[in-house]
Design an enzyme around this catalytic site. Structure first.
Site, mmCIF file in Angstrom:
data_model
loop_
_atom_site.group_PDB
_atom_site.id
_atom_site.type_symbol
_atom_site.label_atom_id
_atom_site.label_comp_id
_atom_site.label_asym_id
_atom_site.label_seq_id
_atom_site.Cartn_x
_atom_site.Cartn_y
_atom_site.Cartn_z
ATOM 1 N N GLY A 105 -16.887 3.932 59.160
ATOM 2 C CA GLY A 105 -16.130 4.532 58.068
ATOM 3 C C GLY A 105 -16.886 4.506 56.750
ATOM 4 N N GLY A 107 -18.496 6.894 55.489
ATOM 5 C CA GLY A 107 -18.529 8.187 54.815
ATOM 6 C C GLY A 107 -19.672 9.085 55.233
ATOM 7 N N SER A 108 -19.920 9.177 56.533
ATOM 8 C CA SER A 108 -21.032 10.015 56.979
ATOM 9 C C SER A 108 -20.780 11.491 56.682
ATOM 10 C CB SER A 108 -21.302 9.805 58.459
ATOM 11 O OG SER A 108 -20.117 9.912 59.198
ATOM 12 N N SER A 109 -19.510 11.938 56.690
ATOM 13 C CA SER A 109 -19.255 13.366 56.447
ATOM 14 C C SER A 109 -19.624 13.766 55.021
ATOM 15 C CB SER A 109 -17.804 13.747 56.697
ATOM 16 O OG SER A 109 -17.058 12.727 57.227
ATOM 17 N N ALA A 111 -21.721 12.153 53.009
ATOM 18 C CA ALA A 111 -23.166 11.971 52.810
ATOM 19 C C ALA A 111 -23.948 13.132 53.438
ATOM 20 C CB ALA A 111 -23.622 10.633 53.389
ATOM 21 N N ASP A 152 -15.750 9.869 47.915
ATOM 22 C CA ASP A 152 -16.919 9.664 48.780
ATOM 23 C C ASP A 152 -18.036 10.659 48.457
ATOM 24 O OD1 ASP A 152 -15.223 11.663 49.651
ATOM 25 O OD2 ASP A 152 -15.238 11.076 51.761
HETATM 26 O O1 PMV Z 1 -11.203 6.194 55.181
HETATM 27 P P1 PMV Z 1 -12.137 6.498 54.068
HETATM 28 O O2 PMV Z 1 -13.207 5.466 53.918
HETATM 29 O O3 PMV Z 1 -12.655 7.887 54.096
HETATM 30 O O4 PMV Z 1 -11.283 6.368 52.720
HETATM 31 C C1 PMV Z 1 -10.143 7.124 52.474
HETATM 32 C C2 PMV Z 1 -9.630 6.839 51.091
HETATM 33 C C3 PMV Z 1 -8.337 7.542 50.728
HETATM 34 O O5 PMV Z 1 -8.007 7.180 49.381
HETATM 35 C C4 PMV Z 1 -7.198 7.080 51.617
HETATM 36 C C5 PMV Z 1 -8.462 9.064 50.826
HETATM 37 C C6 PMV Z 1 -9.321 9.691 49.757
HETATM 38 O O6 PMV Z 1 -9.900 10.750 50.012
HETATM 39 O O7 PMV Z 1 -9.399 9.156 48.629
#
Ligand code: PMV
Length: 321
Positions: A105, A107-109, A111, A152
Site C-alpha cells: 500500500g 502507492g504504486s499507482s 508513483a 499520494d
Molecule cells: O490506502 P492508501 O494508502 O491509498 O490511502 C488512502 C487514504 C484515503 O484518505 C483513505 C483516501 C485518499 O485518497 O486520501
C-alpha cells in the site's frame, strides 16, 4: 530513452478526513517506482511491467480511449491524458520497474502515473511545472479509480513530508530530516475504494457525528504539523494515538491493525496508528532510538512484518542512463 522515478508514500496523519477537505500529512518513502519510455516508429504502445506480470502488452494509439486491464490502466491513461493535453502522439515502448511490492500500500499507482507523465514530458521536450504535473497526474488517478484526495500524487511529485489539502489546494513542505518511524505490515491487503465508500456511507447515514470526527481529525493534523516541524516525537506519538481513536470510530481499523498497534504501544512506542485507508496494509509507530528494537520486536511478535523504509525522500526525478 528517458527514465523517471517517483517515491512511494506513507500517510502520517489525516486519512479519510482528507477526502472531505480536512488536511493530512504524508511522507515520501525510499521505495521507488520507475518508468522508462522510448518512442517507436509505429502506432503502437507496448507495455512491460514485469512485477505485475505484464509482458509486451500491445495497444494502438487509436485505442487508448478504451478500458484497459488494471495492471496497465495508470500508465496508458497517463499517456492518453498527456497526448490530449500536449497534442503530441507517438508509438511508445514503456517499461515499469518497482522497488517495492504493491501489496504494502505504498502507492504504486500514483508513483507510476507521475513517473510516466514526467518521462513523457522529458521525452517530448514539453515544459511542465510541478503543479501542471500534479493536475494531469491527479486527473489520471481519478479517471482510473474515481476516488482519492491526491495526497499520494503530491507525495510522488514533491517528495519530502507534506501538509496537504485535497486536490492540491495546499501543498506545503514540513521541513525536517528523518522521522523515527517504524512500519509494520499486517499481511492483509487493504481495499482503498471499498473503505472510502464505507466512510461515505457512514457520513450519509450520520452526517453530524461523522463530520464532527473529520473536524477532530483535522485539528489533530494541524497540531501534528507543528510537533513534526519541531521534532517533538513523543507529542506527535500522542497525537497518533488520538488520530487512531477517531479512525476506529470510523470503523476502518481491523483486528490485525489493532493487535500490532496495541503491542507497539505496550512496548514503549510514543504512539501508533494505521496508515492509509485501513482494513489492512500497514500500521506506523513513532519510537525513540533506544526503543526501536523493542517496539519492532513487539510488532513482529503480534504477527506483523517490519518494513524498513527511509522517509522524507526526494520526489519525482529523471534518472540518468
Ligand atoms: O490506502 P492508501 O494508502 O491509498 O490511502 C488512502 C487514504 C484515503 O484518505 C483513505 C483516501 C485518499 O485518497 O486520501
Amino acid at each position: 530513452m528517458v527514465k523517471a522515478s517517483a517515491p512511494g508514500k506513507l500517510m502520517l496523519f489525516g486519512e479519510h478526513a482528507v477526502v472531505y477537505g480536512r488536511p493530512c500529512i504524508v511522507t515520501a518513502v525510499n521505495h521507488r517506482m520507475s518508468v522508462s519510455i522510448d518512442k517507436r516508429n509505429d502506432e503502437n504502445i507496448i507495455v512491460n511491467a514485469p512485477e505485475m506480470n505484464v509482458r509486451d502488452y500491445k495497444i494502438s494509439i487509436d485505442n487508448l480511449n478504451g478500458k484497459h486491464p488494471r495492471e496497465t490502466a495508470f500508465v496508458l491513461t497517463a499517456a492518453k491524458n498527456f497526448f490530449d493535453k500536449y497534442g503530441r502522439e507517438s508509438g511508445l515502448d514503456i517499461k515499469t520497474h518497482s522497488e517495492f511490492s504493491s501489496k504494502f500500500g505504498f502507492g504504486s499507482s500514483s508513483a507510476v502515473t507521475v513517473s510516466t507523465i514526467k518521462a513523457l514530458s522529458e521525452l517530448f521536450g514539453a515544459k511542465i511545472s510541478k503543479k501542471e504535473l500534479f493536475d494531469i497526474s491527479y486527473k489520471t488517478v481519478l479517471d482510473v479509480q474515481r476516488v482519492g484526495s491526491g495526497f499520494d500524487v503530491a507525495s510522488a511529485i514533491y517528495g519530502r513530508t507534506l501538509y496537504f489539502i485535497k486536490g492540491g489546494k495546499t501543498i506545503e513542505e514540513i521541513k525536517i530530516k528523518e522521522i523515527p518511524i517504524i512500519v509494520g505490515y499486517t499481511g492483509v491487503k487493504a481495499d482503498t475504494s471499498t473503505l472510502v465508500k464505507r466512510v461515505s456511507e457512514k457520513l450519509e447515514a450520520e452526517n453530524e457525528k461523522i463530520s464532527n470526527i473529520f473536524d477532530k481529525i483535522g485539528n489533530i493534523v494541524i497540531q501534528s504539523k507543528e510537533k513534526i516541524r519541531k521534532s517533538k516525537w513523543s507529542e506527535a506519538g500522542f497525537l497518533m494515538n488520538e488520530n487512531q481513536k477517531y479512525l476506529e470510530m470510523l470503523e476502518v481499523s481491523s483486528p490485525e491493525l489493532d493487535r500490532l498497534i496495541a503491542s507497539s504501544n505496550k512496548n514503549g512506542a510514543y504512539g501508533s496508528k494505521l496508515s492509509g485507508a485501513g482494513g489492512g496494509d500497514c500500521m506506523i509507530a513513532l519510537a525513540s532510538k533506544e526503543n526501536t528494537a523493542i517496539v519492532s520486536a513487539a510488532i513482529e511478535k503480534a504477527g506483523g512484518t517490519i518494513i524498513y523504509v527511509g522517509t522524507n525522500v526526494e520526489g519525482v526525478r529523471i534518472e540518468e542512463g
